[in-house]
Design a protein around this motif. Structure first.
Motif, PDB file in Angstrom:
ATOM      1  N   ALA A 288       0.827  -1.205   0.000  1.00 22.65           N
ATOM      2  CA  ALA A 288       0.000   0.000   0.000  1.00 22.65           C
ATOM      3  C   ALA A 288       0.865   1.260   0.000  1.00 22.65           C
ATOM      4  O   ALA A 288       0.576   2.225  -0.721  1.00 22.65           O
ATOM      5  N   ILE A 289       1.940   1.262   0.790  1.00 22.51           N
ATOM      6  CA  ILE A 289       2.847   2.411   0.837  1.00 22.51           C
ATOM      7  C   ILE A 289       3.543   2.595  -0.512  1.00 22.51           C
ATOM      8  O   ILE A 289       3.737   3.719  -0.982  1.00 22.51           O
ATOM      9  N   THR A 290       3.910   1.491  -1.150  1.00 26.17           N
ATOM     10  CA  THR A 290       4.517   1.576  -2.486  1.00 26.17           C
ATOM     11  C   THR A 290       3.574   2.249  -3.469  1.00 26.17           C
ATOM     12  O   THR A 290       3.986   3.090  -4.284  1.00 26.17           O
ATOM     13  N   ASN A 291       2.289   1.898  -3.406  1.00 28.16           N
ATOM     14  CA  ASN A 291       1.310   2.525  -4.284  1.00 28.16           C
ATOM     15  C   ASN A 291       1.161   4.011  -3.986  1.00 28.16           C
ATOM     16  O   ASN A 291       0.972   4.823  -4.905  1.00 28.16           O
ATOM     17  N   VAL A 292       1.223   4.388  -2.714  1.00 31.49           N
ATOM     18  CA  VAL A 292       1.140   5.802  -2.350  1.00 31.49           C
ATOM     19  C   VAL A 292       2.279   6.580  -2.999  1.00 31.49           C
ATOM     20  O   VAL A 292       2.074   7.653  -3.574  1.00 31.49           O
ATOM     21  N   ILE A 293       3.493   6.026  -2.921  1.00 30.82           N
ATOM     22  CA  ILE A 293       4.658   6.706  -3.478  1.00 30.82           C
ATOM     23  C   ILE A 293       4.576   6.802  -4.997  1.00 30.82           C
ATOM     24  O   ILE A 293       4.834   7.853  -5.588  1.00 30.82           O
ATOM     25  N   LYS A 294       4.163   5.726  -5.644  1.00 28.08           N
ATOM     26  CA  LYS A 294       4.214   5.669  -7.105  1.00 28.08           C
ATOM     27  C   LYS A 294       3.039   6.361  -7.778  1.00 28.08           C
ATOM     28  O   LYS A 294       3.185   6.928  -8.862  1.00 28.08           O
ATOM     29  N   SER A 317      -4.226   5.566   4.393  1.00 22.01           N
ATOM     30  CA  SER A 317      -4.916   6.606   3.632  1.00 22.01           C
ATOM     31  C   SER A 317      -3.924   7.685   3.211  1.00 22.01           C
ATOM     32  O   SER A 317      -2.877   7.869   3.836  1.00 22.01           O
ATOM     33  N   ASP A 318      -4.267   8.406   2.156  1.00 23.30           N
ATOM     34  CA  ASP A 318      -3.431   9.508   1.681  1.00 23.30           C
ATOM     35  C   ASP A 318      -4.326  10.652   1.202  1.00 23.30           C
ATOM     36  O   ASP A 318      -5.536  10.491   1.041  1.00 23.30           O
ATOM     37  N   ASN A 319      -3.722  11.798   0.988  1.00 27.31           N
ATOM     38  CA  ASN A 319      -4.464  12.965   0.507  1.00 27.31           C
ATOM     39  C   ASN A 319      -4.145  13.261  -0.953  1.00 27.31           C
ATOM     40  O   ASN A 319      -4.110  14.407  -1.373  1.00 27.31           O
ATOM     41  N   GLY A 320      -3.905  12.194  -1.716  1.00 25.20           N
ATOM     42  CA  GLY A 320      -3.482  12.340  -3.105  1.00 25.20           C
ATOM     43  C   GLY A 320      -4.626  12.445  -4.092  1.00 25.20           C
ATOM     44  O   GLY A 320      -5.734  12.903  -3.773  1.00 25.20           O
ATOM     45  N   ASN A 321      -4.376  11.952  -5.312  1.00 20.62           N
ATOM     46  CA  ASN A 321      -5.312  12.137  -6.426  1.00 20.62           C
ATOM     47  C   ASN A 321      -6.391  11.069  -6.496  1.00 20.62           C
ATOM     48  O   ASN A 321      -7.243  11.107  -7.384  1.00 20.62           O
ATOM     49  N   GLY A 322      -6.369  10.097  -5.603  1.00 19.03           N
ATOM     50  CA  GLY A 322      -7.402   9.061  -5.622  1.00 19.03           C
ATOM     51  C   GLY A 322      -7.395   8.242  -6.891  1.00 19.03           C
ATOM     52  O   GLY A 322      -8.442   7.833  -7.397  1.00 19.03           O
ATOM     53  N   SER A 323      -6.193   7.963  -7.419  1.00 20.46           N
ATOM     54  CA  SER A 323      -6.094   7.282  -8.717  1.00 20.46           C
ATOM     55  C   SER A 323      -6.343   5.787  -8.636  1.00 20.46           C
ATOM     56  O   SER A 323      -6.614   5.148  -9.648  1.00 20.46           O
ATOM     57  N   MET A 342      -5.530 -15.281   4.780  1.00 14.47           N
ATOM     58  CA  MET A 342      -5.691 -15.222   6.237  1.00 14.47           C
ATOM     59  C   MET A 342      -7.159 -15.159   6.649  1.00 14.47           C
ATOM     60  O   MET A 342      -7.460 -14.897   7.809  1.00 14.47           O
ATOM     61  N   GLN A 343      -8.074 -15.383   5.688  1.00 16.29           N
ATOM     62  CA  GLN A 343      -9.512 -15.270   5.935  1.00 16.29           C
ATOM     63  C   GLN A 343      -9.868 -13.854   6.383  1.00 16.29           C
ATOM     64  O   GLN A 343     -10.780 -13.640   7.188  1.00 16.29           O
ATOM     65  N   GLY A 344      -9.117 -12.890   5.864  1.00 18.37           N
ATOM     66  CA  GLY A 344      -9.367 -11.491   6.173  1.00 18.37           C
ATOM     67  C   GLY A 344     -10.100 -10.795   5.053  1.00 18.37           C
ATOM     68  O   GLY A 344     -10.704 -11.432   4.184  1.00 18.37           O
ATOM     69  N   ASP A 345     -10.046  -9.464   5.045  1.00 16.69           N
ATOM     70  CA  ASP A 345     -10.785  -8.685   4.055  1.00 16.69           C
ATOM     71  C   ASP A 345     -10.017  -7.402   3.764  1.00 16.69           C
ATOM     72  O   ASP A 345      -9.157  -6.973   4.544  1.00 16.69           O
ATOM     73  N   MET A 346     -10.340  -6.782   2.630  1.00 14.71           N
ATOM     74  CA  MET A 346      -9.718  -5.523   2.238  1.00 14.71           C
ATOM     75  C   MET A 346     -10.747  -4.650   1.546  1.00 14.71           C
ATOM     76  O   MET A 346     -11.527  -5.127   0.712  1.00 14.71           O
ATOM     77  N   HIS A 347     -10.791  -3.382   1.907  1.00 15.73           N
ATOM     78  CA  HIS A 347     -11.721  -2.434   1.291  1.00 15.73           C
ATOM     79  C   HIS A 347     -10.934  -1.232   0.782  1.00 15.73           C
ATOM     80  O   HIS A 347      -9.970  -0.791   1.406  1.00 15.73           O
ATOM     81  N   ILE A 348     -11.390  -0.700  -0.358  1.00 12.72           N
ATOM     82  CA  ILE A 348     -10.737   0.470  -0.957  1.00 12.72           C
ATOM     83  C   ILE A 348     -11.791   1.523  -1.261  1.00 12.72           C
ATOM     84  O   ILE A 348     -12.841   1.213  -1.837  1.00 12.72           O
ATOM     85  N   THR A 349     -11.511   2.755  -0.888  1.00 16.20           N
ATOM     86  CA  THR A 349     -12.309   3.906  -1.313  1.00 16.20           C
ATOM     87  C   THR A 349     -11.343   4.934  -1.879  1.00 16.20           C
ATOM     88  O   THR A 349     -10.291   5.182  -1.292  1.00 16.20           O
ATOM     89  N   ALA A 350     -11.711   5.529  -3.007  1.00 21.16           N
ATOM     90  CA  ALA A 350     -10.824   6.486  -3.661  1.00 21.16           C
ATOM     91  C   ALA A 350     -11.640   7.553  -4.375  1.00 21.16           C
ATOM     92  O   ALA A 350     -12.648   7.258  -5.008  1.00 21.16           O
ATOM     93  N   SER A 351     -11.199   8.792  -4.243  1.00 22.15           N
ATOM     94  CA  SER A 351     -11.828   9.911  -4.952  1.00 22.15           C
ATOM     95  C   SER A 351     -10.795  11.015  -5.090  1.00 22.15           C
ATOM     96  O   SER A 351      -9.899  11.147  -4.254  1.00 22.15           O
ATOM     97  N   PRO A 352     -10.904  11.847  -6.139  1.00 21.54           N
ATOM     98  CA  PRO A 352      -9.928  12.928  -6.340  1.00 21.54           C
ATOM     99  C   PRO A 352      -9.872  13.910  -5.185  1.00 21.54           C
ATOM    100  O   PRO A 352      -8.838  14.533  -4.933  1.00 21.54           O
ATOM    101  N   ASP A 353     -10.990  14.084  -4.460  1.00 18.43           N
ATOM    102  CA  ASP A 353     -11.035  15.067  -3.370  1.00 18.43           C
ATOM    103  C   ASP A 353     -10.494  14.516  -2.052  1.00 18.43           C
ATOM    104  O   ASP A 353      -9.927  15.261  -1.254  1.00 18.43           O
ATOM    105  N   ASN A 354     -10.675  13.216  -1.820  1.00 14.89           N
ATOM    106  CA  ASN A 354     -10.316  12.625  -0.529  1.00 14.89           C
ATOM    107  C   ASN A 354      -9.158  11.646  -0.595  1.00 14.89           C
ATOM    108  O   ASN A 354      -8.818  11.020   0.410  1.00 14.89           O
TER     109      ASN A 354
END
Length: 373
Positions: A288-294, A317-323, A342-354
């Protein structure tokens, strides 16, 4: 061979546009408006094509020179052939946008303004005539073109520098990991293997002189060998295990080098996870951090740790472009697979403003043990 007479970095985007523009110019000058003297047309068009070609290859003062000279020829062609020739100014405007200095681009934009004012003066009898004709918005569009192209080219250069920096960081991390493994091997196995070597040499000398003592030394060698085997297993386990706390500290250092601030919010005591669960969580945070940087173009990143019923949650979370979008690659598939394992879960929310928020939910130990039973 083809790349030797046309810039290789421009073939994909600009070659067809240049061919179309040149064919349209020749059609306008030599076919549609065929009443003007042919020699004069050649004297105006051939240098214009040469200036265009020179502008393809150079980004310095030569680009500025051929752009100003080309604008002068366009004025002449506009007066003697057709005013539509002024549209060819977009080609020089685009070339100016790829100049290596802002001063070159700005001076060339001044040449575009002079081209339209001079044409209006000669054609309409007033230097201000261009401002009351349809050519005024065309002039504005040609002035905007270098700015747009220059901004895009600058962004591409910055992206290339960021990619190089990311590659250097990855090599640095790999080198540090190799050094750590070398230190661990030296500090743990080195001493044990040295002891085995010395005792083996001693045993060889005692085999004939003192068999009982040699037998005792052999037992010591056996025990030491077992200890060395245990050390190897512990080293392998440590290499496979990735600490979440250490990963967040490493992420902070890497983000800082990329110009991004990291804020960690721990909304509860760190719940103990199994080695496998913590490693999966740490690797997911790393991705996730790699994606934030790139991809995010953010200047701040936040990691929030909190607990839900049956889950230990980690939100990046980041304050970037929500790409980022769910299911669109960028390492998201590997993160989903880790959570599913691991029988876990992952959720993603993304928007240009947030910006982007990625939430990992790792099942707590009791849930995994219940599922295992």
């Amino acid at each position: 061979m083809f790349k030797k007479w046309y810039p290789a970095d421009q073939i994909e985007k600009y070659f067809l546009i240049d061919v179309f523009a040149i064919m349209l110019l020749i059609y306008q000058v030599f076919i549609v408006h065929g009443t003007v003297n042919l020699v004069m047309k050649l004297m105006l068009v051939l240098p214009l094509l040469v200036f265009h070609y020179v502008g393809l290859w150079y980004r310095d003062w030569r680009l500025l020179t051929v752009s100003l000279a080309g604008c002068s020829l366009l004025v002449a062609l506009g007066i003697y052939v057709t005013s539509a020739i002024l549209m060819y100014g977009f080609i020089f405007a685009d070339l100016l946008g790829r100049a290596n200095r802002k001063a070159t681009m700005i001076t060339g934009m001044g040449g575009i303004i002079a081209m339209f004012i001079l044409f209006g003066w000669i054609d309409q009898g007033s230097p201000l005539a261009v401002f009351s004709t349809v050519y005024f918005p065309i002039m504005i569009a040609q002035l905007a073109t270098p700015i747009v192209v220059y901004t895009r080219e600058s962004a591409n250069v910055l992206k290339e520098k960021l990619d190089i920096a990311n590659a250097q960081l990855e090599r640095y991390i790999q080198e540090e990991e190799r050094n750590r493994i070398a230190r661990d091997l030296h500090d743990t196995l080195g001493q044990t293997l040295t002891m085995i070597k010395l005792k083996s040499e001693l045993t060889m000398r005692l085999v004939e002189k003192n068999p009982e003592k040699a037998k005792h030394e052999l037992h010591d060698i056996l025990n030491t060998s077992r200890h060395a085997l245990k050390q190897v297993r512990e080293l392998v386990t440590d290499m496979k295990f990735v600490s979440l706390q250490k990963e967040m500290q490493l992420s902070k250092d890497i983000l800082q080098k990329a110009g991004i601030d990291l804020v960690v919010k721990d909304e509860g005591a760190m719940t103990p996870l199994s080695n496998s669960a913590e490693t999966v969580a740490a690797l997911s945070v790393r991705e996730a951090i790699t994606n934030v940087i790139k991809h995010s173009e953010a200047n701040q990143c936040t990691i929030t740790l909190y607990i839900e019923p049956e889950y230990y949650c980690i939100q990046v979370s980041d304050n970037g472009n929500g790409s980022l979008r769910y299911g669109e690659g960028n390492g998201l598939q590997s993160m989903r697979e880790r959570m599913a394992m691991m029988q876990g879960d992952m959720h993603i929310t993304a928007s240009p403003d947030n910006g982007t928020k990625i939430t990992f939910k790792v099942p707590l130990t009791s849930r995994r043990e219940g599922a295992a039973r």
